[in-house]
Enzyme design. Structure first.
Site, PDB file in Angstrom:
ATOM      1  N   THR A 114     -24.964 -54.409  46.555  1.00 23.56           N
ATOM      2  CA  THR A 114     -24.578 -53.274  45.705  1.00 23.56           C
ATOM      3  C   THR A 114     -23.773 -53.763  44.502  1.00 23.56           C
ATOM      4  O   THR A 114     -24.011 -53.334  43.368  1.00 23.56           O
ATOM      5  CB  THR A 114     -23.757 -52.249  46.516  1.00 23.56           C
ATOM      6  OG1 THR A 114     -24.550 -51.787  47.604  1.00 23.56           O
ATOM      7  CG2 THR A 114     -23.320 -51.072  45.660  1.00 23.56           C
ATOM      8  N   TYR A 115     -22.831 -54.657  44.733  1.00 25.80           N
ATOM      9  CA  TYR A 115     -22.033 -55.205  43.634  1.00 25.80           C
ATOM     10  C   TYR A 115     -22.819 -56.235  42.831  1.00 25.80           C
ATOM     11  O   TYR A 115     -22.765 -56.242  41.599  1.00 25.80           O
ATOM     12  CB  TYR A 115     -20.729 -55.809  44.162  1.00 25.80           C
ATOM     13  CG  TYR A 115     -19.677 -54.765  44.454  1.00 25.80           C
ATOM     14  CD1 TYR A 115     -19.113 -54.020  43.426  1.00 25.80           C
ATOM     15  CD2 TYR A 115     -19.241 -54.519  45.747  1.00 25.80           C
ATOM     16  CE1 TYR A 115     -18.151 -53.056  43.673  1.00 25.80           C
ATOM     17  CE2 TYR A 115     -18.270 -53.557  46.015  1.00 25.80           C
ATOM     18  CZ  TYR A 115     -17.731 -52.831  44.972  1.00 25.80           C
ATOM     19  OH  TYR A 115     -16.779 -51.879  45.222  1.00 25.80           O
ATOM     20  N   ALA A 116     -23.554 -57.114  43.506  1.00 24.71           N
ATOM     21  CA  ALA A 116     -24.318 -58.163  42.808  1.00 24.71           C
ATOM     22  C   ALA A 116     -25.306 -57.559  41.819  1.00 24.71           C
ATOM     23  O   ALA A 116     -25.497 -58.079  40.717  1.00 24.71           O
ATOM     24  CB  ALA A 116     -25.043 -59.036  43.819  1.00 24.71           C
ATOM     25  N   ARG A 117     -25.919 -56.438  42.182  1.00 20.62           N
ATOM     26  CA  ARG A 117     -26.896 -55.782  41.307  1.00 20.62           C
ATOM     27  C   ARG A 117     -26.246 -55.152  40.076  1.00 20.62           C
ATOM     28  O   ARG A 117     -26.927 -54.733  39.150  1.00 20.62           O
ATOM     29  CB  ARG A 117     -27.672 -54.726  42.088  1.00 20.62           C
ATOM     30  CG  ARG A 117     -28.556 -55.342  43.151  1.00 20.62           C
ATOM     31  CD  ARG A 117     -29.095 -54.295  44.104  1.00 20.62           C
ATOM     32  NE  ARG A 117     -29.591 -54.934  45.300  1.00 20.62           N
ATOM     33  CZ  ARG A 117     -30.761 -54.666  45.855  1.00 20.62           C
ATOM     34  NH1 ARG A 117     -31.564 -53.762  45.314  1.00 20.62           N
ATOM     35  NH2 ARG A 117     -31.124 -55.288  46.950  1.00 20.62           N
ATOM     36  N   THR A 136      -8.514 -63.736  50.937  1.00 18.24           N
ATOM     37  CA  THR A 136      -8.379 -63.475  49.507  1.00 18.24           C
ATOM     38  C   THR A 136      -9.772 -63.448  48.897  1.00 18.24           C
ATOM     39  O   THR A 136     -10.555 -64.372  49.091  1.00 18.24           O
ATOM     40  CB  THR A 136      -7.491 -64.534  48.827  1.00 18.24           C
ATOM     41  OG1 THR A 136      -6.163 -64.426  49.367  1.00 18.24           O
ATOM     42  CG2 THR A 136      -7.427 -64.321  47.321  1.00 18.24           C
ATOM     43  N   LEU A 137     -10.079 -62.369  48.205  1.00 18.45           N
ATOM     44  CA  LEU A 137     -11.387 -62.151  47.587  1.00 18.45           C
ATOM     45  C   LEU A 137     -11.280 -62.355  46.081  1.00 18.45           C
ATOM     46  O   LEU A 137     -10.281 -61.963  45.472  1.00 18.45           O
ATOM     47  CB  LEU A 137     -11.854 -60.713  47.840  1.00 18.45           C
ATOM     48  CG  LEU A 137     -11.911 -60.237  49.285  1.00 18.45           C
ATOM     49  CD1 LEU A 137     -11.960 -58.713  49.343  1.00 18.45           C
ATOM     50  CD2 LEU A 137     -13.118 -60.843  49.978  1.00 18.45           C
ATOM     51  N   GLU A 138     -12.306 -62.940  45.495  1.00 17.50           N
ATOM     52  CA  GLU A 138     -12.356 -63.084  44.039  1.00 17.50           C
ATOM     53  C   GLU A 138     -13.581 -62.343  43.536  1.00 17.50           C
ATOM     54  O   GLU A 138     -14.688 -62.551  44.031  1.00 17.50           O
ATOM     55  CB  GLU A 138     -12.427 -64.562  43.643  1.00 17.50           C
ATOM     56  CG  GLU A 138     -12.280 -64.804  42.154  1.00 17.50           C
ATOM     57  CD  GLU A 138     -13.598 -65.051  41.453  1.00 17.50           C
ATOM     58  OE1 GLU A 138     -13.686 -64.716  40.256  1.00 17.50           O
ATOM     59  OE2 GLU A 138     -14.541 -65.547  42.080  1.00 17.50           O
ATOM     60  N   TYR A 171      -8.756 -76.197  61.360  1.00 15.31           N
ATOM     61  CA  TYR A 171      -7.870 -75.822  60.253  1.00 15.31           C
ATOM     62  C   TYR A 171      -6.449 -75.621  60.780  1.00 15.31           C
ATOM     63  O   TYR A 171      -5.478 -76.044  60.159  1.00 15.31           O
ATOM     64  CB  TYR A 171      -8.387 -74.553  59.589  1.00 15.31           C
ATOM     65  CG  TYR A 171      -7.706 -74.223  58.284  1.00 15.31           C
ATOM     66  CD1 TYR A 171      -8.136 -74.791  57.096  1.00 15.31           C
ATOM     67  CD2 TYR A 171      -6.644 -73.337  58.231  1.00 15.31           C
ATOM     68  CE1 TYR A 171      -7.522 -74.495  55.887  1.00 15.31           C
ATOM     69  CE2 TYR A 171      -6.020 -73.032  57.032  1.00 15.31           C
ATOM     70  CZ  TYR A 171      -6.463 -73.615  55.864  1.00 15.31           C
ATOM     71  OH  TYR A 171      -5.845 -73.319  54.675  1.00 15.31           O
ATOM     72  N   GLN A 181      -2.059 -66.398  55.947  1.00 16.20           N
ATOM     73  CA  GLN A 181      -1.775 -65.696  54.687  1.00 16.20           C
ATOM     74  C   GLN A 181      -1.907 -64.185  54.847  1.00 16.20           C
ATOM     75  O   GLN A 181      -2.764 -63.687  55.557  1.00 16.20           O
ATOM     76  CB  GLN A 181      -2.657 -66.212  53.551  1.00 16.20           C
ATOM     77  CG  GLN A 181      -4.104 -65.824  53.638  1.00 16.20           C
ATOM     78  CD  GLN A 181      -4.955 -66.484  52.552  1.00 16.20           C
ATOM     79  OE1 GLN A 181      -4.533 -67.423  51.887  1.00 16.20           O
ATOM     80  NE2 GLN A 181      -6.154 -65.979  52.377  1.00 16.20           N
TER      81      GLN A 181
END
Length: 189
Positions: A114-117, A136-138, A171, A181
């Site tokens: 939906t966002y990529a389009r 964390t999202l960019e 990790y 975080q």
């Protein structure tokens, strides 16, 4: 290494606390029956939501973007149900969900179509074995127009891959710099 199904995701979230809060099904409508960008458990993944905390990139100080010396001055903090990203810019946010990744699992994040389009790209690095925290999202706005992100709706899908062999060093063992975080986390060196 195999991708994990909805049954496995539900079991790990409900019994092991892998995802919190957790939605066992797909949510497509809010309480007022208005359409949402879906979130929750899908066939082979989990669609995460974006929280209402955003850091919108701005170049008011004519700064150079340096991952080794990154300044919070380059961002405007916004708390809202929507985030408007300027043309050819980006914003940081975090997931509503807190993740606890099992030692034998690597999680990969892909943006929702939906966002990529709309020319909005979501980028997240893999969630490594025994990492935990808010993701964390960019969001990159690749268009020449302002772009809108909706808080508390689906923004990306997490895919869980379980290895045939448990890693020697996780990790968590390494004491990774992003372990535990909370909130939107800027680059650390």
């Amino acid at each position: 290494m195999s991708i994990k199904s909805d049954k496995w995701i539900r079991r790990m979230a409900e019994n092991e606390g892998m995802i919190d809060p957790f939605e066992p099904g797909q949510v497509r409508y809010n309480a007022d029956e208005q359409r949402l960008i879906s979130y929750g458990t899908s066939s082979y993944g989990y669609d995460v939501r974006c929280a209402d905390e955003f850091k919108i990139f701005t170049n008011v100080h004519s700064a150079i973007v340096d991952p080794k010396n990154f300044s919070d001055d380059s961002f405007v903090d916004v708390k809202s149900d929507v985030c408007i990203i300027p043309p050819n810019s980006f914003a940081l946010a975090r997931t509503v969900e807190y993740f606890r990744i099992p030692r034998s699992v690597l999680t990969v994040c892909l943006g929702k179509s939906t966002y990529a389009r709309c020319g909005i790209i979501v980028n997240v690095t893999p969630l490594e074995p025994e990492w935990e925290g808010h993701v964390t999202l960019e969001f990159s706005n690749t268009t020449p127009l302002p772009a809108k992100i909706y808080a508390n709706e689906g923004v990306a899908q997490m895919l869980f891959f379980e290895s045939d062999e448990v890693c020697e060093t996780s990790y968590g063992d390494r004491g990774g710099k992003y372990q535990g975080q909370r909130g939107v986390t800027l680059p650390r060196t």
